[in-house]
Design a protein around this motif. Structure first.
Motif, PDB file in Angstrom:
ATOM      1  N   ALA A  32       0.845  -1.202   0.000  1.00  0.00           N
ATOM      2  CA  ALA A  32       0.000   0.000   0.000  1.00  0.00           C
ATOM      3  C   ALA A  32       0.879   1.250   0.000  1.00  0.00           C
ATOM      4  N   GLY A  33       1.921   1.250   0.831  1.00  0.00           N
ATOM      5  CA  GLY A  33       2.849   2.380   0.855  1.00  0.00           C
ATOM      6  C   GLY A  33       3.601   2.529  -0.448  1.00  0.00           C
ATOM      7  N   ALA A  34       4.012   1.408  -1.024  1.00  0.00           N
ATOM      8  CA  ALA A  34       4.728   1.449  -2.305  1.00  0.00           C
ATOM      9  C   ALA A  34       3.831   1.978  -3.416  1.00  0.00           C
ATOM     10  N   THR A  35       2.567   1.630  -3.354  1.00  0.00           N
ATOM     11  CA  THR A  35       1.610   2.124  -4.344  1.00  0.00           C
ATOM     12  C   THR A  35       1.468   3.635  -4.217  1.00  0.00           C
ATOM     13  N   ALA A  36       1.290   4.105  -2.987  1.00  0.00           N
ATOM     14  CA  ALA A  36       1.182   5.553  -2.757  1.00  0.00           C
ATOM     15  C   ALA A  36       2.465   6.256  -3.197  1.00  0.00           C
ATOM     16  N   GLY A  37       3.611   5.678  -2.868  1.00  0.00           N
ATOM     17  CA  GLY A  37       4.890   6.284  -3.233  1.00  0.00           C
ATOM     18  C   GLY A  37       5.099   6.356  -4.737  1.00  0.00           C
ATOM     19  N   ALA A  38       4.763   5.282  -5.438  1.00  0.00           N
ATOM     20  CA  ALA A  38       4.924   5.272  -6.894  1.00  0.00           C
ATOM     21  C   ALA A  38       3.991   6.300  -7.540  1.00  0.00           C
ATOM     22  N   GLU A  39       2.763   6.390  -7.026  1.00  0.00           N
ATOM     23  CA  GLU A  39       1.810   7.384  -7.549  1.00  0.00           C
ATOM     24  C   GLU A  39       2.312   8.801  -7.281  1.00  0.00           C
ATOM     25  N   ARG A  40       2.807   9.044  -6.075  1.00  0.00           N
ATOM     26  CA  ARG A  40       3.289  10.378  -5.710  1.00  0.00           C
ATOM     27  C   ARG A  40       4.505  10.756  -6.552  1.00  0.00           C
ATOM     28  N   ALA A  41       5.400   9.817  -6.785  1.00  0.00           N
ATOM     29  CA  ALA A  41       6.590  10.094  -7.588  1.00  0.00           C
ATOM     30  C   ALA A  41       6.203  10.432  -9.029  1.00  0.00           C
ATOM     31  N   ARG A  42       5.277   9.664  -9.607  1.00  0.00           N
ATOM     32  CA  ARG A  42       4.808   9.952 -10.967  1.00  0.00           C
ATOM     33  C   ARG A  42       4.144  11.325 -11.033  1.00  0.00           C
ATOM     34  N   TYR A  43       3.344  11.641 -10.035  1.00  0.00           N
ATOM     35  CA  TYR A  43       2.659  12.932  -9.976  1.00  0.00           C
ATOM     36  C   TYR A  43       3.670  14.078  -9.895  1.00  0.00           C
ATOM     37  N   LEU A  44       4.696  13.909  -9.080  1.00  0.00           N
ATOM     38  CA  LEU A  44       5.717  14.943  -8.944  1.00  0.00           C
ATOM     39  C   LEU A  44       6.448  15.159 -10.266  1.00  0.00           C
ATOM     40  N   VAL A  45       6.770  14.094 -10.961  1.00  0.00           N
ATOM     41  CA  VAL A  45       7.426  14.219 -12.268  1.00  0.00           C
ATOM     42  C   VAL A  45       6.516  14.983 -13.231  1.00  0.00           C
ATOM     43  N   ARG A  46       5.236  14.638 -13.247  1.00  0.00           N
ATOM     44  CA  ARG A  46       4.286  15.336 -14.130  1.00  0.00           C
ATOM     45  C   ARG A  46       4.179  16.813 -13.785  1.00  0.00           C
ATOM     46  N   THR A  47       4.085  17.139 -12.510  1.00  0.00           N
ATOM     47  CA  THR A  47       3.896  18.541 -12.120  1.00  0.00           C
ATOM     48  C   THR A  47       5.159  19.366 -12.323  1.00  0.00           C
ATOM     49  N   CYS A  48       6.310  18.732 -12.300  1.00  0.00           N
ATOM     50  CA  CYS A  48       7.569  19.465 -12.514  1.00  0.00           C
ATOM     51  C   CYS A  48       7.869  19.644 -13.998  1.00  0.00           C
ATOM     52  N   GLY A  49       7.205  18.880 -14.835  1.00  0.00           N
ATOM     53  CA  GLY A  49       7.367  19.030 -16.277  1.00  0.00           C
ATOM     54  C   GLY A  49       8.794  18.842 -16.737  1.00  0.00           C
ATOM     55  N   ASP A  50       9.240  19.750 -17.606  1.00  0.00           N
ATOM     56  CA  ASP A  50      10.568  19.652 -18.209  1.00  0.00           C
ATOM     57  C   ASP A  50      11.642  20.368 -17.395  1.00  0.00           C
ATOM     58  N   SER A  51      11.358  20.664 -16.150  1.00  0.00           N
ATOM     59  CA  SER A  51      12.329  21.372 -15.313  1.00  0.00           C
ATOM     60  C   SER A  51      13.485  20.444 -14.921  1.00  0.00           C
ATOM     61  N   ALA A  52      14.528  21.051 -14.378  1.00  0.00           N
ATOM     62  CA  ALA A  52      15.668  20.270 -13.881  1.00  0.00           C
ATOM     63  C   ALA A  52      15.219  19.329 -12.761  1.00  0.00           C
ATOM     64  N   ARG A 108      -0.056  25.989  -8.220  1.00  0.00           N
ATOM     65  CA  ARG A 108       0.772  25.120  -7.399  1.00  0.00           C
ATOM     66  C   ARG A 108       1.765  25.947  -6.593  1.00  0.00           C
ATOM     67  N   SER A 109       1.883  25.629  -5.332  1.00  0.00           N
ATOM     68  CA  SER A 109       2.811  26.308  -4.444  1.00  0.00           C
ATOM     69  C   SER A 109       4.171  25.613  -4.486  1.00  0.00           C
ATOM     70  N   PRO A 110       5.272  26.380  -4.408  1.00  0.00           N
ATOM     71  CA  PRO A 110       6.585  25.728  -4.310  1.00  0.00           C
ATOM     72  C   PRO A 110       6.693  24.891  -3.034  1.00  0.00           C
ATOM     73  N   LEU A 111       5.889  25.241  -2.040  1.00  0.00           N
ATOM     74  CA  LEU A 111       5.868  24.454  -0.807  1.00  0.00           C
ATOM     75  C   LEU A 111       5.337  23.044  -1.075  1.00  0.00           C
ATOM     76  N   SER A 112       4.426  22.907  -2.030  1.00  0.00           N
ATOM     77  CA  SER A 112       3.894  21.583  -2.378  1.00  0.00           C
ATOM     78  C   SER A 112       5.020  20.656  -2.823  1.00  0.00           C
TER      79      SER A 112
END
Length: 180
Positions: A32-52, A108-112
């Motif tokens: 369950a934690g791994a599922t949440a972590g994988a989803e959160r990591a994918r979401y972070l990549v999407r929200t950061c877009g083409d940034s460094a 989106r906040s940079p704090l997010s």
């Protein structure tokens, strides 16, 4: 005498929640934690877009997803069934975690990003604890591959280090005057 361990004691549990049953609960909770972590990591990549930051998080996100798949394979090898309701709960928990506004409603906040990096780092540390537990069990259970678990532990350590570096960079972005 067969006595059920009481909360706060170090005795051995007996009854229906022993050995294999406890391992199944433990591994499904980690799934369950791994599922949440994988989803959160994918979401972070999407929200950061083409940034460094997006480019730096993408390989870690891919590894986190691979580690989740590895956990499922280990569970199969151990004869532990995947409890779909726990997988679903992990997905729901991750999505609920996105609802916090962090001071902004429409943008989106940079704090997010900072909080998401911290959540990912904590998740990787939890995963690392799970791999350590399995590594300990590998000493007496030949269904577990000690070398594979050693590699997973090393990868989790590298992921933690990378996420900490990215977190510190984000701290400097969010709080640029904090050191002055």
């Amino acid at each position: 005498m067969n006595e059920r361990a009481r909360p706060g004691t170090h005795g051995h549990a007996s009854g229906p929640y022993t050995g294999p049953a406890l391992l199944g609960i433990y591994l499904n909770d980690h799934l369950a934690g791994a599922t949440a972590g994988a989803e959160r990591a994918r979401y972070l990549v999407r929200t950061c877009g083409d940034s460094a930051l997006g480019a730096a998080v993408a390989p870690v996100a891919a590894e986190i997803a691979e580690d989740r798949a590895t956990l499922i394979r280990v569970m199969r090898r151990l004869g532990v069934p995947v409890r779909q309701y726990k997988v679903y709960a992990g997905r729901v928990a991750e999505r609920v975690g996105r609802l916090k506004t962090n001071g902004r409603l429409l943008h989106r906040s940079p704090l997010s990003t900072l909080l998401e990096l911290e959540a990912l780092r904590l998740g990787v540390q939890g995963k690392q604890a799970g791999w350590r537990t399995l590594r300990h069990l590998a000493d007496t259970d030949d269904r577990l591959d000690a070398r594979q678990l050693d590699g997973l532990l090393e990868r989790a350590r590298r992921q933690t280090d990378t996420l900490e570096e990215l977190r510190l960079q984000q701290v400097r972005t969010v709080f640029p005057d904090a050191g002055d």
